[in-house]
Design a protein around this motif. Sequence first.
Motif, PDB file in Angstrom:
ATOM      1  N   SER A 195     -16.818 -26.988  88.906  1.00  0.00           N
ATOM      2  CA  SER A 195     -18.239 -26.891  88.880  1.00  0.00           C
ATOM      3  C   SER A 195     -18.821 -28.454  88.957  1.00  0.00           C
ATOM      4  N   ASP A 196     -18.401 -28.898  88.273  1.00  0.00           N
ATOM      5  CA  ASP A 196     -19.454 -30.489  88.121  1.00  0.00           C
ATOM      6  C   ASP A 196     -18.302 -31.701  87.240  1.00  0.00           C
ATOM      7  N   LEU A 197     -17.014 -31.249  87.552  1.00  0.00           N
ATOM      8  CA  LEU A 197     -16.284 -32.492  86.360  1.00  0.00           C
ATOM      9  C   LEU A 197     -16.984 -32.117  84.943  1.00  0.00           C
ATOM     10  N   HIS A 198     -18.095 -32.535  84.545  1.00  0.00           N
ATOM     11  CA  HIS A 198     -18.680 -32.391  83.553  1.00  0.00           C
ATOM     12  C   HIS A 198     -20.049 -33.037  83.520  1.00  0.00           C
ATOM     13  N   SER A 199     -20.781 -32.860  82.111  1.00  0.00           N
ATOM     14  CA  SER A 199     -22.054 -32.847  82.503  1.00  0.00           C
ATOM     15  C   SER A 199     -22.006 -34.382  81.738  1.00  0.00           C
ATOM     16  N   ASN A 200     -23.571 -34.863  81.756  1.00  0.00           N
ATOM     17  CA  ASN A 200     -23.988 -35.857  82.289  1.00  0.00           C
ATOM     18  C   ASN A 200     -24.304 -36.919  80.462  1.00  0.00           C
ATOM     19  N   SER A 201     -23.068 -37.701  80.760  1.00  0.00           N
ATOM     20  CA  SER A 201     -22.516 -38.280  79.834  1.00  0.00           C
ATOM     21  C   SER A 201     -23.463 -39.272  79.116  1.00  0.00           C
ATOM     22  N   LEU A 202     -23.998 -39.475  80.456  1.00  0.00           N
ATOM     23  CA  LEU A 202     -25.306 -41.080  78.785  1.00  0.00           C
ATOM     24  C   LEU A 202     -26.770 -39.774  78.393  1.00  0.00           C
ATOM     25  N   CYS A 203     -26.860 -38.537  78.869  1.00  0.00           N
ATOM     26  CA  CYS A 203     -27.566 -37.476  78.153  1.00  0.00           C
ATOM     27  C   CYS A 203     -26.805 -36.761  77.450  1.00  0.00           C
ATOM     28  N   ALA A 257     -35.703 -44.547  71.620  1.00  0.00           N
ATOM     29  CA  ALA A 257     -34.882 -45.177  71.028  1.00  0.00           C
ATOM     30  C   ALA A 257     -33.617 -45.104  71.116  1.00  0.00           C
ATOM     31  N   ALA A 258     -33.670 -44.020  71.165  1.00  0.00           N
ATOM     32  CA  ALA A 258     -31.466 -43.260  71.301  1.00  0.00           C
ATOM     33  C   ALA A 258     -31.478 -44.324  72.826  1.00  0.00           C
ATOM     34  N   THR A 259     -31.485 -43.777  72.826  1.00  0.00           N
ATOM     35  CA  THR A 259     -31.345 -44.439  74.756  1.00  0.00           C
ATOM     36  C   THR A 259     -31.343 -45.813  75.174  1.00  0.00           C
ATOM     37  N   SER A 260     -31.582 -46.955  74.435  1.00  0.00           N
ATOM     38  CA  SER A 260     -31.919 -48.200  74.136  1.00  0.00           C
ATOM     39  C   SER A 260     -30.556 -47.976  73.620  1.00  0.00           C
ATOM     40  N   GLU A 261     -29.915 -47.725  72.194  1.00  0.00           N
ATOM     41  CA  GLU A 261     -28.913 -47.524  71.385  1.00  0.00           C
ATOM     42  C   GLU A 261     -28.157 -48.021  72.302  1.00  0.00           C
ATOM     43  N   VAL A 262     -27.909 -46.642  72.742  1.00  0.00           N
ATOM     44  CA  VAL A 262     -26.912 -46.103  73.301  1.00  0.00           C
ATOM     45  C   VAL A 262     -26.308 -47.366  74.658  1.00  0.00           C
TER      46      VAL A 262
END
Length: 395
Positions: free
Chosen positions: A263-271, A49-54
């Motif tokens: 290392s990686d610029l930033h962590s996964n924004s979507l998550c 549900a949270a993923t759909s909302e985002v």
Amino acid sequence: MSVLFAERMNAIPKSFIREILKVTENPDVISFAGGLPNPRFFPVDEIAAATSEVLAGTDVSALQYSTTEGYQPLREYIAQRYRDMKKIDVTADEILITNGSQQGLDLIGKVFIGKNDRIAIEKPAYLGAIQAFSVYEPQFCPVSLIDDGADIDQLKDVLNGNSVKLFHTVINFQNPSGISYSENRRREIAKIFEQNGTVIVEDDPYSDLRFTGEAPSSMRSWLADRAILLGSFSKTIAPGLRLGWICAKREIMDKLVTAKQASDLHSNSLCQRIVHQYLINNDINRHIETIIAVYKRQRDVMIAAIEEHFPKEVKITRPDGGMFLWVTLPEKLSALELFELAVKENVAFVPGTPFFVDGGGTNNMRLNFSNSDEEKIQEGIKRLGRLINKTLVEK
Ligand SMILES: Cc1ncc(COP(=O)(O)O)c(C=O)c1O
């Protein structure tokens, strides 16, 4: 080819647990090995549900590059939770979102440890910390754990005049031992660190999983400038999200942010957005209470089964939370040999040796109680008990 590999790769132990996880992929194996949360409580529908909302709105920035520090509302949520739940004065700019707290350990290594620098760790220590720090080729200075935390005399000896860079500690429901530091022990350690230039790394993924008793103070409440606090959503929401954080004061934070950029610029924004949306849609404390009730029961079942099936000479810790308990077998038994036999009986655990950087742990086993249901715990412990008794007679 091997001449091409950097020398540092020789110093890094292969994660024994990741190796064991290959064995435990077999569904017939009852595994007390991994530090896995119970998947029954992954909030699958709520995350969906949270993923759909985002993704539903017109704001597509969740799919864009973002800042290294992390998603600001999530940082604010974490800081607020520290203020509300742990009564520690943390602001959002002291939070750096990471790919699990494991990345936090790597970044700390990158920022603080040069080749041959001395760092203090617990004995036994969290295996992932040994591995993460080993990349930077330190000299490990182990400090024994006793019933209520690190041995103070040993800690003083290790720190005294030895220019130790940091002390890595898991003060709540330690991995692997299940031991927690008492309030007194924490206070004593804070006093030592007040007079010493060393940084304390308070690696704390388990404190929310407390079954009984009051939470003692965080080291950060005494040592704000020199305590680095690591947290994680792995044990309370789900480890597959790979989201955790580092909490540190400005001077340290600046360096950590630079290390993370590299290392990686930033962590996964979507998550990050999904987790934030999940946290505002749901009552995380209720969710945690559900998990705690089940883990507490599973711990009780494991202890009762051990008392029934293991010989009396075997000693165990009785943790008030977390996911692990620590078994000390009679000295003449080898946990590694027992592991080989146990795998044939379709039971797995982690033998003690990989948690020690200076030998030791040969007669110890780490047992995870969060990942198996009650029936499996009873059956698995019964099988282990049979093997221990049999081996004891043969020795
Ligand atoms: C003490 C400790 N620190 C850090 C971690 C890493 O957790 P994660 O990277 O999933 O947040 C673990 C995982 O088991 C742990 O036990």
